[in-house]
Motif scaffolding. Structure first.
Motif, PDB file in Angstrom:
ATOM      1  N   MET A   1       0.955  -1.340   0.443  1.00  0.00           N
ATOM      2  CA  MET A   1      -0.184  -0.075  -0.165  1.00  0.00           C
ATOM      3  C   MET A   1       0.659   1.438  -0.160  1.00  0.00           C
ATOM      4  N   TYR A   2       1.580   1.262   0.628  1.00  0.00           N
ATOM      5  CA  TYR A   2       2.938   2.623   1.037  1.00  0.00           C
ATOM      6  C   TYR A   2       3.375   3.285  -0.481  1.00  0.00           C
ATOM      7  N   GLU A   3       3.944   1.551  -1.258  1.00  0.00           N
ATOM      8  CA  GLU A   3       4.621   1.328  -2.520  1.00  0.00           C
ATOM      9  C   GLU A   3       3.810   1.574  -3.275  1.00  0.00           C
ATOM     10  N   SER A   4       1.923   2.019  -3.311  1.00  0.00           N
ATOM     11  CA  SER A   4       0.888   2.598  -4.515  1.00  0.00           C
ATOM     12  C   SER A   4       0.891   3.477  -4.046  1.00  0.00           C
ATOM     13  N   VAL A   5       0.994   4.814  -2.986  1.00  0.00           N
ATOM     14  CA  VAL A   5       1.110   5.730  -3.074  1.00  0.00           C
ATOM     15  C   VAL A   5       2.156   7.090  -3.086  1.00  0.00           C
ATOM     16  N   GLY A   6       3.979   5.926  -3.620  1.00  0.00           N
ATOM     17  CA  GLY A   6       5.142   6.775  -3.444  1.00  0.00           C
ATOM     18  C   GLY A   6       6.400   6.944  -2.568  1.00  0.00           C
ATOM     19  N   PHE A   7       5.950   5.771  -1.757  1.00  0.00           N
ATOM     20  CA  PHE A   7       6.995   5.340  -0.962  1.00  0.00           C
ATOM     21  C   PHE A   7       8.045   4.463  -1.124  1.00  0.00           C
ATOM     22  N   LYS A   8       9.427   4.435  -0.660  1.00  0.00           N
ATOM     23  CA  LYS A   8      10.196   3.748  -1.302  1.00  0.00           C
ATOM     24  C   LYS A   8      10.715   3.507  -0.219  1.00  0.00           C
ATOM     25  N   LYS A   9      10.903   2.013  -0.678  1.00  0.00           N
ATOM     26  CA  LYS A   9      12.356   1.483   0.480  1.00  0.00           C
ATOM     27  C   LYS A   9      13.389   1.204   0.045  1.00  0.00           C
ATOM     28  N   TYR A  10      14.537   1.694   1.545  1.00  0.00           N
ATOM     29  CA  TYR A  10      15.650   2.072   1.255  1.00  0.00           C
ATOM     30  C   TYR A  10      16.140   1.719   2.025  1.00  0.00           C
ATOM     31  N   LEU A  11      16.011   1.129   3.316  1.00  0.00           N
ATOM     32  CA  LEU A  11      16.644   0.445   3.790  1.00  0.00           C
ATOM     33  C   LEU A  11      15.970  -1.067   5.163  1.00  0.00           C
ATOM     34  N   ASP A  12      16.573  -1.870   5.313  1.00  0.00           N
ATOM     35  CA  ASP A  12      16.064  -3.332   5.969  1.00  0.00           C
ATOM     36  C   ASP A  12      17.561  -3.346   6.810  1.00  0.00           C
ATOM     37  N   PHE A  13      16.769  -4.066   8.205  1.00  0.00           N
ATOM     38  CA  PHE A  13      17.143  -4.022   9.418  1.00  0.00           C
ATOM     39  C   PHE A  13      17.246  -5.010  10.317  1.00  0.00           C
ATOM     40  N   ILE A  14      17.765  -5.936  10.669  1.00  0.00           N
ATOM     41  CA  ILE A  14      17.242  -6.828  11.919  1.00  0.00           C
ATOM     42  C   ILE A  14      16.890  -5.699  12.922  1.00  0.00           C
TER      43      ILE A  14
ATOM     44  N   LYS B   1      12.278   0.217   6.166  1.00  0.00           N
ATOM     45  CA  LYS B   1      12.446   1.677   6.027  1.00  0.00           C
ATOM     46  C   LYS B   1      12.108   2.025   4.373  1.00  0.00           C
ATOM     47  N   TYR B   2      10.552   2.970   5.134  1.00  0.00           N
ATOM     48  CA  TYR B   2      10.259   3.757   3.747  1.00  0.00           C
ATOM     49  C   TYR B   2      10.359   5.418   3.978  1.00  0.00           C
ATOM     50  N   ARG B   3      10.576   5.940   2.464  1.00  0.00           N
ATOM     51  CA  ARG B   3      10.625   7.022   2.418  1.00  0.00           C
ATOM     52  C   ARG B   3       9.457   8.118   1.033  1.00  0.00           C
ATOM     53  N   TYR B   4       9.148   8.757   1.357  1.00  0.00           N
ATOM     54  CA  TYR B   4       8.000   9.561   0.410  1.00  0.00           C
ATOM     55  C   TYR B   4       9.378  10.685   0.519  1.00  0.00           C
ATOM     56  N   ASP B   5      10.064  11.117  -0.575  1.00  0.00           N
ATOM     57  CA  ASP B   5      10.408  11.925  -1.427  1.00  0.00           C
ATOM     58  C   ASP B   5       9.816  13.090  -2.014  1.00  0.00           C
ATOM     59  N   PHE B   6       9.907  14.409  -1.507  1.00  0.00           N
ATOM     60  CA  PHE B   6       9.234  15.066  -2.542  1.00  0.00           C
ATOM     61  C   PHE B   6       9.866  16.152  -3.706  1.00  0.00           C
ATOM     62  N   SER B   7      11.508  15.755  -3.324  1.00  0.00           N
ATOM     63  CA  SER B   7      11.717  16.089  -4.416  1.00  0.00           C
ATOM     64  C   SER B   7      11.371  15.274  -6.436  1.00  0.00           C
ATOM     65  N   HIS B   8      11.072  14.327  -5.551  1.00  0.00           N
ATOM     66  CA  HIS B   8      10.531  13.780  -7.056  1.00  0.00           C
ATOM     67  C   HIS B   8       9.022  14.248  -7.469  1.00  0.00           C
ATOM     68  N   GLU B   9       8.899  15.212  -6.891  1.00  0.00           N
ATOM     69  CA  GLU B   9       7.214  15.942  -7.287  1.00  0.00           C
ATOM     70  C   GLU B   9       8.099  17.153  -8.616  1.00  0.00           C
ATOM     71  N   THR B  10       9.571  17.878  -8.002  1.00  0.00           N
ATOM     72  CA  THR B  10       9.598  18.987  -8.726  1.00  0.00           C
ATOM     73  C   THR B  10      10.058  19.102 -10.194  1.00  0.00           C
TER      74      THR B  10
END
Length: 222
Positions: A185-198, A213-222
């Motif tokens: 669901m998060y990926e479908s709205v634009g969040f990108k996975k950037y890290l996995d950790f135990i 860990k996921y991040r939505y980066d506003f830089s991709h909107e510009t």
């Protein structure tokens, strides 16, 4: 189609919000148990126990009973650890929701209210500890009988709009290894996975419990 509205948290929502979180997290118990059972050392433990008891007793009954008892005890242990995690959350940021999410800078807590007035979902944001101008999304939850209706995506859009309005550069969130549907669901709205950790605890290390860990980066909107 379900009629609902997303509004800011009110103190009258306190008990319902906490109950909704606890119930939603409790639903992951079967998935957590299955994750633990799939670990190589757990499989080896059960196989070794079965073989040793079978060879010593020359009977299937004893090893089967032993494995059954081990499964029951293991489920109780995993359930207890999971219960402690839920209780810890209730005693931390969900203990004083107003102080944590309403009074803080660039923070907010929203609830989803159905047409009849019941609370069927929640989401919150607060400042991230990792970067300036970054928000941390937390406590996303939708009541089980209202899932699949786009409510979680609507909550995500509410958070994204809030972050954009406050001039934030990104939104981050954490998901657990058993939250496959939430991750999609998060990926479908634009969040990108950037890290996995135990998970950095003894339990996390033992059962390979991964945090993504996921991040939505506003830089991709510009």
């Amino acid at each position: 189609m379900v009629d609902y509205r997303i509004r800011e948290y009110d103190d009258l929502d306190y008990e319902t919000v906490r109950e909704l979180f606890a119930t939603g997290m409790s639903e992951y118990m079967p998935a957590v148990c299955m994750h633990v059972l799939k670990q190589p050392w757990v499989i080896m433990l059960f196989m070794s126990t079965f073989c040793l008891l079978f060879l010593s007793s020359k009977s299937l009954l004893l090893p089967i009973l032993a494995i059954t008892l081990l499964l029951a005890a293991g489920r109780q242990l995993v359930g207890y650890i999971w219960f402690l995690y839920i209780e810890r959350c209730l005693k931390e940021d969900l203990f004083n929701i107003r102080k944590t999410y309403i009074e803080g800078k660039n923070s907010c807590f929203w609830v989803v209210e159905a047409e009849e007035g019941s609370i069927i979902g929640t989401v919150a944001v607060k400042l991230s500890e990792e970067k300036n101008e970054e928000l941390l999304l937390k406590r996303m939850s939708v009541r089980r009988d209202y899932r699949g209706l786009g409510i979680a995506k609507a909550l995500c859009r509410t958070v994204i709009g809030f972050a954009r309005q406050h001039g934030c550069k990104s939104i981050v969130l954490n998901t657990l290894v058993v939250q496959h549907v939430a991750q999609k669901m998060y990926e479908s709205v634009g969040f990108k996975k950037y890290l996995d950790f135990i998970l950095p605890t003894l339990y996390g290390q033992l059962v390979n419990f991964t945090i993504s860990k996921y991040r939505y980066d506003f830089s991709h909107e510009t």
